[in-house]
Design an enzyme around this catalytic site. Structure first.
Site, PDB file in Angstrom:
ATOM      1  N   SER A 131     -17.823 -40.723   8.867  1.00  0.00           N
ATOM      2  CA  SER A 131     -17.087 -39.536   8.434  1.00  0.00           C
ATOM      3  C   SER A 131     -16.634 -38.771   9.662  1.00  0.00           C
ATOM      4  O   SER A 131     -17.228 -38.901  10.744  1.00  0.00           O
ATOM      5  CB  SER A 131     -17.982 -38.635   7.578  1.00  0.00           C
ATOM      6  OG  SER A 131     -17.394 -37.362   7.370  1.00  0.00           O
TER       7      SER A 131
ATOM      8  N   TYR B 292     -25.526 -33.395   6.007  1.00  0.00           N
ATOM      9  CA  TYR B 292     -24.567 -34.483   5.778  1.00  0.00           C
ATOM     10  C   TYR B 292     -24.003 -34.973   7.110  1.00  0.00           C
ATOM     11  O   TYR B 292     -23.963 -36.180   7.374  1.00  0.00           O
ATOM     12  CB  TYR B 292     -23.437 -34.013   4.870  1.00  0.00           C
ATOM     13  CG  TYR B 292     -22.338 -35.032   4.698  1.00  0.00           C
ATOM     14  CD1 TYR B 292     -22.518 -36.143   3.878  1.00  0.00           C
ATOM     15  CD2 TYR B 292     -21.109 -34.888   5.359  1.00  0.00           C
ATOM     16  CE1 TYR B 292     -21.510 -37.090   3.722  1.00  0.00           C
ATOM     17  CE2 TYR B 292     -20.108 -35.824   5.204  1.00  0.00           C
ATOM     18  CZ  TYR B 292     -20.312 -36.924   4.386  1.00  0.00           C
ATOM     19  OH  TYR B 292     -19.311 -37.858   4.235  1.00  0.00           O
TER      20      TYR B 292
END
Length: 255
Positions: free
Chosen positions: A151, A164
């Site tokens: 990501s 995250y």
């Protein structure tokens, strides 16, 4: 190759056997469709087997080759069975796309231990379970390709996303370590998407984080854009390793 598809000049377009986790929606499903259209054999895994059945049906109707298996990446044995089944079916595994991920964002002060542990279990342990299952196969074959879907959060941190981002940095670091350790015949690619139009934000249960994410995700790229990046990486010649690709909305999309 499906009728109407044209091989890209200079790319290795042989029919590779590609395993994809988290393939029931979003980037995983788009990658399966995109690669199948290019003539590759895709083996898709996820917990939502009804979604996988629909995906496989769609691929086969279009003339592609696909198989589906129930996979829980938090269970090492489940991932090992996934890899073994694919190798038994096709005789080899060429590419493993570690795509499964969750994103139940919340402020650290919320103390969401369950959400934090879920991200660690899926985003980090899930990747490690995949490597433990597939690397011995690649070693035996003296060839293989690991593609990790990380990501943009592996490169920058935003409010409510600390854990995250930490898991995605861990995924990036694990993949980079594997690349440095790789022996001849093993390729390693990390794909770091920016905001993607997918179901990932649906795992956010914290109201404030969900509201912030709705605004943040107002500009997004399609899962197909990430699928195209995966296809680019895995179809390079043997002497080319695409180590990392960052894919995110352009300045025009944000304007």
């Amino acid at each position: 190759m499906v009728a109407g598809q044209t091989p890209s000049a200079g790319c290795d377009e042989r029919r590779q056997v590609v395993l994809i986790t988290g393939a029931s929606s979003g980037i995983g499903a788009a990658t399966a469709l995109h690669l199948a259209q290019r003539g590759h054999r895709v083996v898709v895994g996820a917990r939502r087997t009804d979604r996988l059945a629909e995906l496989v049906g769609q691929i086969r109707v279009a003339g592609g080759a696909a198989e589906a298996h129930a996979v829980d990446v938090t269970d090492a044995a489940s991932v090992a069975d996934f890899v073994t089944a694919a190798r038994t079916r096709y005789g080899r595994v060429d590419v493993f796309v570690a795509n499964a991920g969750v994103m139940p964002l919340s402020p650290l002060a919320a103390g969401d231990l369950a959400g934090w542990n879920q991200m660690i279990d899926v985003n980090v342990r899930g990747l490690l379970h995949g490597l433990a299952a597939v690397l011995p196969v690649f070693s035996d074959q003296r060839r293989g390709h690991v593609v990790t879907i990380a990501s943009i959060g592996a490169h920058e941190v935003s409010p409510t996303a600390a854990v995250y981002c930490a898991t995605k940095f861990a995924a990036w670091a694990i993949s980079e370590g594997l690349r440095q350790e790789a022996t001849d015949g093993l390729k390693v690619t990390t794909v770091s998407p920016g905001v993607v139009d997918s179901e990932l934000a649906g795992t956010i249960t914290d109201p404030a984080a969900a509201e912030a994410m709705r605004a943040y995700r107002s500009v997004a790229i399609s899962p197909e854009a990430v699928a195209a990046a995966v296809a680019y990486a895995i179809t390079q010649p043997d002497d080319v390793d695409v180590s990392e690709v960052v894919v995110r909305p352009s300045s025009r999309a944000r304007s």
